[in-house]
Design a protein around this motif. Structure first.
Motif, short mmCIF file in Angstrom:
data_model
loop_
_atom_site.label_atom_id
_atom_site.label_comp_id
_atom_site.label_asym_id
_atom_site.label_seq_id
_atom_site.Cartn_x
_atom_site.Cartn_y
_atom_site.Cartn_z
N THR A 222 -6.89 -0.43 2.84
CA THR A 222 -6.29 0.55 1.93
C THR A 222 -7.10 1.85 1.78
O THR A 222 -6.53 2.92 1.67
CB THR A 222 -6.10 -0.04 0.51
OG1 THR A 222 -7.38 -0.43 0.01
CG2 THR A 222 -5.18 -1.24 0.51
N GLY B 153 -5.90 5.56 2.41
CA GLY B 153 -5.75 6.32 1.17
C GLY B 153 -6.45 7.67 1.24
O GLY B 153 -5.90 8.69 0.82
N ASN C 153 -3.17 9.41 0.84
CA ASN C 153 -2.80 9.28 -0.57
C ASN C 153 -3.62 10.24 -1.42
O ASN C 153 -4.79 10.01 -1.66
CB ASN C 153 -3.06 7.84 -1.04
CG ASN C 153 -2.71 7.65 -2.50
OD1 ASN C 153 -1.65 8.09 -2.96
ND2 ASN C 153 -3.60 7.03 -3.26
N TYR D 45 1.23 4.20 -2.83
CA TYR D 45 0.92 5.60 -2.53
C TYR D 45 2.08 6.51 -2.92
O TYR D 45 1.89 7.53 -3.58
CB TYR D 45 0.63 5.79 -1.03
CG TYR D 45 -0.67 5.19 -0.57
CD1 TYR D 45 -1.61 4.73 -1.50
CD2 TYR D 45 -0.99 5.08 0.78
CE1 TYR D 45 -2.80 4.18 -1.09
CE2 TYR D 45 -2.19 4.52 1.19
CZ TYR D 45 -3.08 4.07 0.26
OH TYR D 45 -4.26 3.53 0.66
N THR E 38 0.83 -1.20 0.00
CA THR E 38 0.00 0.00 0.00
C THR E 38 0.87 1.26 0.00
O THR E 38 0.66 2.17 -0.81
CB THR E 38 -0.92 -0.02 1.25
OG1 THR E 38 -1.62 -1.25 1.25
CG2 THR E 38 -1.91 1.12 1.24
N SER F 34 1.97 9.05 -6.18
CA SER F 34 2.00 10.49 -5.85
C SER F 34 3.19 11.14 -6.55
O SER F 34 3.06 12.24 -7.10
CB SER F 34 2.12 10.70 -4.34
OG SER F 34 0.96 10.25 -3.71
N ASP G 167 -6.99 6.31 -5.01
CA ASP G 167 -7.16 5.34 -3.91
C ASP G 167 -7.83 4.06 -4.43
O ASP G 167 -7.45 2.95 -4.05
CB ASP G 167 -8.08 5.92 -2.81
CG ASP G 167 -7.46 7.12 -2.13
OD1 ASP G 167 -6.23 7.30 -2.22
OD2 ASP G 167 -8.23 7.90 -1.52
#
Ligand code: ASP
Length: 409
Positions: free
Chosen positions: A293, A297, A301, A83, A79, A87, A390
């Motif tokens: 997640t 997120g 995220n 992320y 995860t 990003s 996400d």
């Protein structure tokens, strides 16, 4: 354990029509927006009402069912890698396009023009402190999602460490709470078209600076939208298809209500219950992966916010005629990553955490006043990309865990 399943009514067309109607009303009858604003507020409150209990119960039930917390480390590693990777991809896309199109060039502002005092805050350290709240009830009531997530993960893990009969009792209890909150989410969802109409009507009516779109701000606006589109239409679907072997169109069909909710509320947190129910109930992704997640997120995220912050910082530098060296641009990349992690999943959070980037490279904090006029529409769009990012992560991770989600294959 068997989860219930509910058929979500096909709401997307009603929501799309509501958005179109709301934008039209906002442009032609802005002063009447206050008549319906209360509906939007109630809708938003109803969504927020379910977030905390839903998240806490779902995470606890998910981790408690993980057999001694097995696989949690692997899930976390995947995860976080997703992320950070996506990003950075978003930020680099923004960086490249802002350098190519130079939206702020020619505005010729001087630092003396920067009059807006922006409160200097340190959102990143605030985020770090919120991880271990000193009072969990306060974390619930103040909407400290990160604190509640960490507490729930630990609580769920500790359930796996106690006597097996009690373990079963607690695990069943939290599973039942989670199912009940999901049911409540479905009921609130039925009111989405009305809520969305009121929210978008108010947002459009409040957008009084449309005239500025013609100037340099307009170019900045277009570059942000173009960069966000590249991320959402090229990079994320490509990842979904190549790594997850999932059809991006199918995934989009599952996610449409959640994305429309994100767009109209400008809040990843408010859209979270819809995202969860879309991917779990319609997409068929396991509660274990969704519950781990997606709440994380929604909090840390934010692909759209990271990209937007990078373009905005470069735009401000260009508008003030400040040349950023390669080294400074690298600092922008990393601080944009931190600022997006620090931003909460609420409206305008990204604008506030911009101060981290501006102070890191010595840009005038008042530059934020420049981009304020068009922040609301950009917030709606970047929040949609945040939630989309996400959901793509959740689907890819589910596949990598050996799942074959029924709604996505
Ligand atoms: N509104 C965004 C979100 O909730 C955060 C931001 O302001 O960029 O995801």
């Amino acid at each position: 354990m068997k989860r219930f399943s509910i058929k979500t009514p096909a709401l997307h067309w009603q929501i799309v029509i509501a958005i179109i109607l709301a934008v039209t009303c906002g442009i032609f009858f802005p002063i009447h927006a206050s008549y319906t604003a209360w509906i939007g507020k109630i809708f938003l409150s109803a969504l927020k009402m379910v977030v905390m209990p839903l998240i806490a119960a779902s995470i606890i039930a998910g981790v408690a069912g993980m057999d001694g917390g097995k696989g949690l480390g692997r899930l976390s590693a995947k995860t976080f890698a997703y992320y950070i990777g996506t990003s950075l991809l978003a930020i680099l896309t923004g960086l490249m396009l802002a350098n190519i199109f130079q939206p702020g060039k020619g505005l010729n502002l001087t630092v003396a023009d920067s009059t807006m005092p922006v409160q200097s805050i340190n959102s990143l350290s605030d985020t770090l402190y919120s991880i271990f709240p000193s009072n969990i009830f306060e974390a619930f009531s103040s909407g400290n999602l990160l604190g509640v997530i960490v507490f729930s993960l630990l609580f769920g893990y500790c359930i796996t460490q106690i006597d097996s009969s009690r373990q079963k009792l607690l695990s069943n209890f939290f599973m039942a709470v989670s199912d009940t909150m999901m049911k409540l989410t479905q009921i609130i969802l039925a009111f989405t078209p009305v809520g969305v109409f009121a929210l978008v009507y108010s947002a459009t009516a409040a957008q009084t600076h449309v005239g500025q779109l013609a100037s340099g701000i307009g170019k900045y606006f277009m570059v942000v939208i173009f960069a966000l589109s590249v991320h959402a239409v090229i990079w994320l679907p490509a990842l979904l298809y190549s790594i997850g072997k999932i059809s991006p169109l199918r995934h989009l069909a599952i996610m449409r209500n959640a994305l429309l909710t994100a767009f109209s509320t400008s809040s990843s947190n408010a859209a979270l219950p819809v995202t969860l129910s879309s991917l779990e109930l319609k997409g068929g992704i396991s509660a274990r992966v969704c519950n781990f997640t997606l709440p994380l997120g929604a909090t840390i995220n934010m692909n759209g916010t990271a990209l937007y912050e990078c373009v905005a910082a470069l735009f401000i530098a260009q508008a003030y005629g400040i040349e950023l060296s390669i080294f400074q641009q690298i600092i922008v990349v990393f601080t944009a990553l931190l600022a997006s992690v620090g931003a909460a999943g609420i409206p305008m959070a990204g604008l506030v955490t911009m101060t981290i980037i501006l102070s890191a490279v010595g840009l005038p904090a008042g530059g934020i006043a420049l981009i304020l006029a068009v922040d609301r529409p950009l917030d709606m769009i970047r929040t949609t990309i945040n939630v989309y990012g996400d959901s793509v992560g959740c689907a890819i991770i589910a596949k990598s865990e050996g799942e074959n989600p029924s709604g996505l294959t």
